[in-house]
Design an enzyme around this catalytic site. Structure first.
Site, PDB file in Angstrom:
ATOM      1  N   GLU A 151      -3.470   7.385  -4.220  1.00  0.00           N
ATOM      2  CA  GLU A 151      -3.418   6.126  -3.479  1.00  0.00           C
ATOM      3  C   GLU A 151      -3.175   4.986  -4.460  1.00  0.00           C
ATOM      4  O   GLU A 151      -3.880   4.867  -5.457  1.00  0.00           O
ATOM      5  CB  GLU A 151      -4.737   5.903  -2.731  1.00  0.00           C
ATOM      6  CG  GLU A 151      -4.683   4.715  -1.784  1.00  0.00           C
ATOM      7  CD  GLU A 151      -6.011   4.500  -1.077  1.00  0.00           C
ATOM      8  OE1 GLU A 151      -6.047   4.598   0.153  1.00  0.00           O
ATOM      9  OE2 GLU A 151      -7.016   4.241  -1.753  1.00  0.00           O
ATOM     10  N   TYR A 185       0.852  -1.193   0.000  1.00  0.00           N
ATOM     11  CA  TYR A 185       0.000   0.000   0.000  1.00  0.00           C
ATOM     12  C   TYR A 185       0.886   1.240   0.000  1.00  0.00           C
ATOM     13  O   TYR A 185       1.843   1.321   0.765  1.00  0.00           O
ATOM     14  CB  TYR A 185      -0.895   0.010   1.247  1.00  0.00           C
ATOM     15  CG  TYR A 185      -1.702   1.271   1.389  1.00  0.00           C
ATOM     16  CD1 TYR A 185      -2.989   1.369   0.882  1.00  0.00           C
ATOM     17  CD2 TYR A 185      -1.156   2.403   2.012  1.00  0.00           C
ATOM     18  CE1 TYR A 185      -3.727   2.532   0.995  1.00  0.00           C
ATOM     19  CE2 TYR A 185      -1.883   3.583   2.124  1.00  0.00           C
ATOM     20  CZ  TYR A 185      -3.165   3.636   1.615  1.00  0.00           C
ATOM     21  OH  TYR A 185      -3.888   4.797   1.716  1.00  0.00           O
TER      22      TYR A 185
END
Ligand code: GDP
Ligand code: MN
Length: 392
Positions: free
Chosen positions: A197, A109
């Site tokens: 993101e 992530y």
């Protein structure tokens, strides 16, 4: 303003951030044809909606033949995708993105956002990628790495290495990670983004870092100087009421209750919603008509709040500081006449020219309930909307 994944990935490619080769398609035939230009015998068909959680909702499908790609695209296009992030109505799928499939060794992530507490751009990373990051943050906070960037110095190589080591990257991956992080930082600043993101950023079986997903949020207040990005807006992905509000420059958020609110000033709007709740009611919306409300804006605001069929009463709460209450009263009368309001309207006006405003409302002959103060207004609105209830 949100971008679609395929738009975000085009920006990544422009900044040298590795992404799988892909093509956007609006029909099943186009999706199938796209496979000819994409290497390998495995493709991924991805629904393009402004929401994550697509994988678990059937919006990301691995296909092993061009025919399977056409089938997956046909099954998605024209439908609405409901994911954990969309609400029950879901979002319409008008496009799919067809990508060359990747062989995944690890999912990481990585995001870039604004740390408002420190007033700095922050990188957040976790080795627990591909999962719901809010859940990781709640249950295993030690797995989340953070770096704040000094705006004068910029992102430093040691900060990139700290993240890369923390993620367990090794060898050439560390330099790759640094290149990606620096490119992301440049992209974030140059294009006035508020969020990037990548979940997941993958390590392929060949050991390469590739952005497999891409979410970009552009700072709405900077769109005037980001014309190319402004053109990427997809209004079909936005809440219809909020979209209409933005056309009139009204600050509006849909809520679940039945008392519409029309207030000038965001702080006063929050206080109004609190008082409605305190007296057992539930607001249908947040609406700030702004400090420079005019009769036209008040009319537009009335139309907007009444387009929500749950609304059983309208509470107008105006403090005349910059605006004059008599101008607002004129707007209210005009709006009630033009829009044909069928629910009770409760009005609390205070400040500049409040007396003239009250007389104008009284003289209009319209069924408008005047309130003495904010508590009185909230109590009356709750009663007229059908009484106190336990908010859902
Ligand atoms: P999201 O569910 O909306 O966040 O969509 P993602 O783009 O993140 O895809 C969801 C998941 O699908 C990823 O976490 C991967 O596990 C899987 N996935 C996506 N693309 C590929 C691919 O090319 N190959 C493989 N094997 N899995 C993929
Ligand atoms: Mn994802």
């Amino acid at each position: 303003m949100n971008l679609h994944e395929y738009q975000a990935k085009a920006l990544f490619a422009e900044y040298g951030i590795p992404v799988p080769p892909g093509r956007v398609a609006t029909t099943a035939a186009e999706a199938q044809a796209a496979t000819a230009a994409l290497p390998g015998g495995v493709w991924v068909v991805k629904a393009q909606v402004h929401a994550g959680g697509r994988g678990k909702a059937g919006g990301v499908r691995l296909c092993r033949s061009p025919e399977a790609v056409a089938e997956a695209a046909a099954a998605m296009l024209g439908q609405r995708l409901v994911t954990k992030q969309t609400g029950a109505a879901g979002l319409p799928i008008h496009q799919v993105y067809v990508e060359a499939g990747s062989a995944i060794a690890r999912e990481i992530y990585l995001s870039v956002l604004l740390n408002r507490d420190r007033g700095r751009v922050a990188f957040v990373a976790s080795a627990a990628g591909g999962m719901d990051i809010e859940e990781v943050a709640a249950t295993e906070p030690e797995k989340i790495l953070r770096v704040d960037v000094d705006p004068a110095a910029g992102l430093q190589p040691y900060q990139c290495r700290r993240l890369a080591f923390g993620l367990g990257l090794e060898g050439g991956q560390i330099a790759q990670f640094e290149r990606i992080a620096r490119a992301l930082y440049r992209l974030y600043l140059e294009r006035d983004l508020s969020l990037v993101e990548i979940n997941p950023l993958i390590v392929t079986r060949a050991g390469e870092l590739v952005a497999l997903d891409a979410k970009i949020n552009v700072e709405a207040n900077a769109l005037y100087r980001q014309q190319a990005l402004a053109k990427l807006r997809d209004e079909s992905q936005e809440d219809a009421h909020e979209l209409e509000a933005s056309r009139h420059d009204l600050n509006y958020v849909s809520l679940d209750g039945n008392i519409a609110c029309m207030v000038n000033g965001a702080g006063l709007a929050m206080a109004t919603m609190d008082l409605i709740q305190l007296h057992g009611g539930a607001p249908a919306n947040f609406l700030d008509v702004g400090g420079t409300a005019t009769a036209e804006r008040v009319t537009a605001a009335f139309r907007l709040v009444l387009s929500n069929e749950r609304v059983r009463a309208v509470l107008v709460n105006i403090f005349g500081g910059i605006v004059r209450c008599d101008v607002i009263a004129e707007g209210i009368v005009q709006a009630v006449q033009q829009v044909g309001v069928k629910v009770p309207v409760i009005v609390r006006l205070e400040g500049t020219n409040a007396e003239q405003a009250r007389s104008a409302l009284a003289a209009s002959g319209l069924a408008i309930t005047a309130a003495r103060d904010l508590t009185d207004a909230a109590t009356k609105a709750v009663a007229l909307a059908g009484g106190a209830r336990v908010p859902a």
